[in-house]
Design a protein around this motif. Sequence first.
Motif: not given
Length: 461
Positions: A170, A173, A185-191, A193-194
């Motif tokens: 994160h 990125d 890469h929003p998906a990488r950051r979202a990992r 977050t979860r």
Amino acid sequence: MWLTGVLAAAAVLTAPKWLPARVVALRGKVFEKVNGDRAITFPNADVGPDRFEEVYGHPAANGRSRGAGLSDLFWYWLSPGPEVHQEHLEAGPRYDDVARTTRALLSGPGDVLSEAAARCTNRVLDEVVTGPVTLVRLRDLMMPVWAEYFHELVFDEPCPRAARDLIVGHADDVVRSLKCVSLRHPARRARLTRYLARRVAAGDVRRPLPASLSPTEQVHYLQGTFFNTAVVQMSEAMAHLLLALAQHPHVAARLARDERYFAHVLDETMRMYPLFGIAHRITTADIELDGRTTLPAGSVLCFSYPDYHATGSPRPDVFDPDRWEHPDSRAAHHIPFGVAANRPCPAWRLSPLALRAATREVLRRVTPHSTVTHTRSLPSGGPCLLVRAGESPRGLGALGAFLRVRDRWEDVWRSVVQLVLGTVMVLHAHRLRLAGRYFDTHDTEGRPVRREPPSTQEITE
């Protein structure tokens, strides 16, 4: 025809000397044009360095996000959750609540904070330094250190490797997109977050989180403040510090003998390579400086740390920690952690302690060598050779020459990449208008607001 070929070849061969600077200047013009703010940069001809801190600390220079196109860009880079990032919250009860929590999580006995930094540094060095000479990028070397460190501060437990990988992915990125060498890469950051959402739901944070924030906002607050800004800024600070030592071996040698010298080395590093280039504030009322100069409400004030720092010392382009032996605090023009009157960095106490401990461990185990260009933005991440203590490897000069040539040519393609990707992201951020849209529907405390529909007269006019 042959002349054209010669000129073309000369242009290509000399590109490392002229192309990066030209591209940086062009990129700056693109950012300025697309942003569209009527910004005022300080210091300038009307407000010189002698009044820089006066304006920076003025009570009306306290707007953070609402009303500036620059905010759309920073919110874009800092997503998810920029609306609750401590740096971008507007003044008020919600900011006060968040700031109290940050101070609590960053607090602790100095020896405990230092020991944790040393422990995390040694764990990462054990993984990375496996031979007599190791080639690293210093920011990449230090990012896992601070990922582990802030995980311990927040959760009061060692950082699992899987969590460290999420934090580093994160933070990397974020910093690469900020420097325009990669897209977001929003998906990488979202990992991440979860992962943080699970920990917050389980009540694992060692201090109560801000009650003024929703559970989702609490997660975003942790992610933005600790696992974005804190990890990135500490990694950047260590990269600058170690690169400066790598290029000034006499300074590193003295520091190894006298740890008290560290304060001067850190001050000089932060003077030459401040972590912030520009800090922007929005005026919430008119600022009258004198009979000739008034900064109107709604102005976007851009405070240039590098320009201000360069005005406070003789030979500003020379790295000289000895200048801090007897500094004139009034003339030094040095604000590495901001100004006390306008939200200084909340880690102003912790950072020097942790940086000192980490530097001590690095120098105890390796000697850094580097021949690359050292700039404030450091888009290269700081390529560096780490020579294990007690080793005298052959060919170090040749390796240094290789690093220098590689860095010069990397700078050519990287500057072009920065121009292209930077333009793409600025246009995308301008179109999304994240901050502007948020304040279209929320007040400065994050509460939804109802906008009255326009009257018939307004529609027809």
